[in-house]
Design an enzyme around this catalytic site. Structure first.
Site, PDB file in Angstrom:
ATOM      1  N   GLY A   1      -0.216  -9.846 -18.048  1.00 10.97           N
ATOM      2  CA  GLY A   1       0.339 -10.887 -17.042  1.00 10.97           C
ATOM      3  C   GLY A   1       1.459 -11.817 -17.456  1.00 10.97           C
ATOM      4  N   ASP A   2       1.907 -12.334 -16.480  1.00 17.29           N
ATOM      5  CA  ASP A   2       3.109 -13.316 -16.590  1.00 17.29           C
ATOM      6  C   ASP A   2       4.527 -12.166 -17.190  1.00 17.29           C
ATOM      7  OD1 ASP A   2       1.914 -16.090 -16.788  1.00 17.29           O
ATOM      8  OD2 ASP A   2       0.714 -15.186 -18.458  1.00 17.29           O
TER       9      ASP A   2
ATOM     10  N   GLY B   1      -6.229 -21.203 -22.509  1.00 19.39           N
ATOM     11  CA  GLY B   1      -5.959 -21.448 -23.801  1.00 19.39           C
ATOM     12  C   GLY B   1      -4.312 -21.305 -24.090  1.00 19.39           C
TER      13      GLY B   1
ATOM     14  N   GLY C   1       6.802 -11.447 -14.987  1.00 18.83           N
ATOM     15  CA  GLY C   1       7.808 -12.115 -14.044  1.00 18.83           C
ATOM     16  C   GLY C   1       7.682 -11.320 -12.522  1.00 18.83           C
ATOM     17  N   LYS C   2       6.289 -10.766 -12.287  1.00 16.27           N
ATOM     18  CA  LYS C   2       6.204 -10.085 -10.963  1.00 16.27           C
ATOM     19  C   LYS C   2       6.718 -10.936  -9.744  1.00 16.27           C
ATOM     20  CE  LYS C   2       1.813  -9.944 -12.161  1.00 16.27           C
ATOM     21  NZ  LYS C   2       1.714 -10.469 -13.451  1.00 16.27           N
ATOM     22  N   GLY C   3       6.338 -12.324  -9.694  1.00 17.01           N
ATOM     23  CA  GLY C   3       6.698 -13.221  -8.716  1.00 17.01           C
ATOM     24  C   GLY C   3       8.040 -13.014  -8.320  1.00 17.01           C
TER      25      GLY C   3
ATOM     26  N   GLN D   1      -2.110 -10.691 -12.447  1.00 20.78           N
ATOM     27  CA  GLN D   1      -2.423 -10.168 -13.806  1.00 20.78           C
ATOM     28  C   GLN D   1      -1.730  -9.061 -14.096  1.00 20.78           C
ATOM     29  OE1 GLN D   1      -5.398 -10.696 -11.534  1.00 20.78           O
ATOM     30  NE2 GLN D   1      -4.520 -12.912 -11.597  1.00 20.78           N
TER      31      GLN D   1
ATOM     32  N   HIS E   1       2.750 -16.929 -10.169  1.00 24.96           N
ATOM     33  CA  HIS E   1       3.908 -16.381 -10.207  1.00 24.96           C
ATOM     34  C   HIS E   1       4.906 -17.109  -9.680  1.00 24.96           C
ATOM     35  CE1 HIS E   1       1.676 -12.291  -9.038  1.00 24.96           C
ATOM     36  NE2 HIS E   1       1.255 -12.924 -10.270  1.00 24.96           N
TER      37      HIS E   1
END
Length: 409
Positions: free
Chosen positions: A14-15, A311, A17-19, A237, A45
């Site tokens: 995840g994270d 977390g 940069g899909k957005g 994700q 995103h």
């Protein structure tokens, strides 16, 4: 890029940069709709356009480019959070955001009961936390599996607490009596775990307002949208968190690979773009083989931090083996989107070696055998480029490629 439908999938935890990639594709246009095909309100995103920033959760990341969103039956819809996100979008200049949104009647509803149960279970795990976002995602999916089950049965490693009813879905918001029956059953089911919970009457009223504001679709809406124009399917994700291919128990209750998007398309052509950073990241508990505190210190994160349930934010070197594994899980990809190209001094774990990576684009094209079609060298849309592809090859599920494009230290 050509005008085929596009499926955007994260190749990490995840994270990736899909957005920002979806926003860049929509801004380059033409795109008639963004389709969400997995996940729910836990998506985060980030899109930056000039002086505007928004963290997209349920709205598609093409919203700032004026592209409408359809939430498919594979998305978990949380109407209360959706209303909050709509107000946030209005505050940065999006007029009547809910008019840009539609949702499939068959999509499961995430309710405050699911959220409270999710957090109660995660709290009870103590040091053995899974790294949940605390948004009720897994609980929504789990309860959706329980119809016909009885108290005491074990389903997906969790004991059924009482007698469940049918899971509430988006279409129920159009029928207050049916919705009330399902929410009453939900409240009774979860009372041993979370106590009294919210008032059902209040929820019925809220969800009825949601149904008045959002177009609820039935039938083959995906097919109608696909035949009317070009679609961008926005994944949530990353493949390394996939419910089937991720590293249990630190996974999401969602299919992250392109499978759902392909099913929605019903055999229509689409290109799969796998998204990766130039280094590895993840939120919270679970494996991160190349984790390095020095990487975390060198690349500060503007839009990610420690979450109460999720977390801490973690980082490490790019992992060639995990990238190739993710591509195989997807059944292959047609191209890459590479983000965070502004990061310098990059290294990559290739087998047991840690190699310098002076040219990440060349390295990744060589490693995975496909072209980089989208690049990102900063947080803003202005830092992204959608490239014209020079060939139309596709890496198959076996993924070839070599590691020789990196330079040994």
């Amino acid at each position: 890029m050509d005008r085929e439908h596009v499926i955007v999938v994260g190749l990490g935890f995840g994270d990736e940069g899909k957005g920002a990639v979806v926003d860049a594709l929509c801004a380059a246009g033409p795109v008639s709709a963004v389709v969400r095909f997995n996940g729910g309100a836990q998506a985060a995103h980030n899109v930056v356009v000039d002086d505007r920033h928004h963290t997209f959760s349920q709205f598609g990341s093409g919203t700032l480019a004026g592209v409408p969103t359809w939430l498919s039956r594979y998305v978990l819809v949380e109407p209360i959070a959706l209303a909050t996100e709509s107000r946030e979008l209005e505050a940065i200049g999006v007029a009547d955001p809910l008019s840009l949104l539609s949702a499939d009647a068959g999509a499961l509803l995430t309710t405050p009961f699911h959220v409270a149960a999710n957090r109660a279970r995660e709290d009870a795990r103590g040091d053995g936390r899974h790294g949940s976002c605390g948004k009720g995602i897994g609980e929504t999916v789990w309860y959706g599996l329980l119809e016909g089950r009885t108290a005491g049965e074990v389903v997906e490693e969790q004991v059924v607490l009482g007698d469940p009813g049918p899971a509430p879905r988006v279409g129920d918001c159009l029928d207050p009596r049916a919705l009330r029956r399902k929410l009453d059953a939900l409240a009774r089911f979860y009372e041993p775990l979370i106590g009294a919970g919210p008032g059902v009457d209040d929820l019925v009223e809220l969800y009825r307002s949601f149904a008045d504001a959002v177009r609820i679709t039935t039938g083959d809406e995906a097919g109608r949208l696909a035949d009317a124009g070009r679609l961008v399917f926005e994944g949530a994700q990353g493949v390394l968190l996939d419910e089937t291919y991720g590293f249990h128990p630190h996974t999401t209750w969602s299919t992250v690979t392109p499978r759902n998007a392909r099913e929605l398309l019903g055999g229509r052509n689409a290109r799969v773009i796998g998204v990766t950073r130039t280094y590895q990241t993840r939120h919270g508990a679970g494996p991160l083989p190349t984790e390095d505190p020095a990487v975390l210190a060198r690349f500060p994160e503007a839009h990610n931090g420690t979450g109460q349930y999720q977390g801490a934010w973690r980082a490490g070197h790019l992992d060639a083996g995990l990238l190739r594994y993710s591509v195989r899980c997807c059944g292959g990809v047609d191209g890459l989107a590479v983000t965070h190209l502004d990061a310098g001094g990059l290294r990559v774990a290739a087998g047991e070696e840690l190699l310098d990576m002076p040219d990440p684009l060349a390295y990744l094209e060589e490693l995975l055998g496909v072209e980089v079609l989208v690049t990102g060298a900063g947080p803003s849309r202005a830092d992204y480029e959608v490239r014209e592809n020079r060939r139309h090859d596709r890496v198959d599920a076996g993924v070839g490629g070599r590691d020789r494009a990196a330079v040994r230290p």
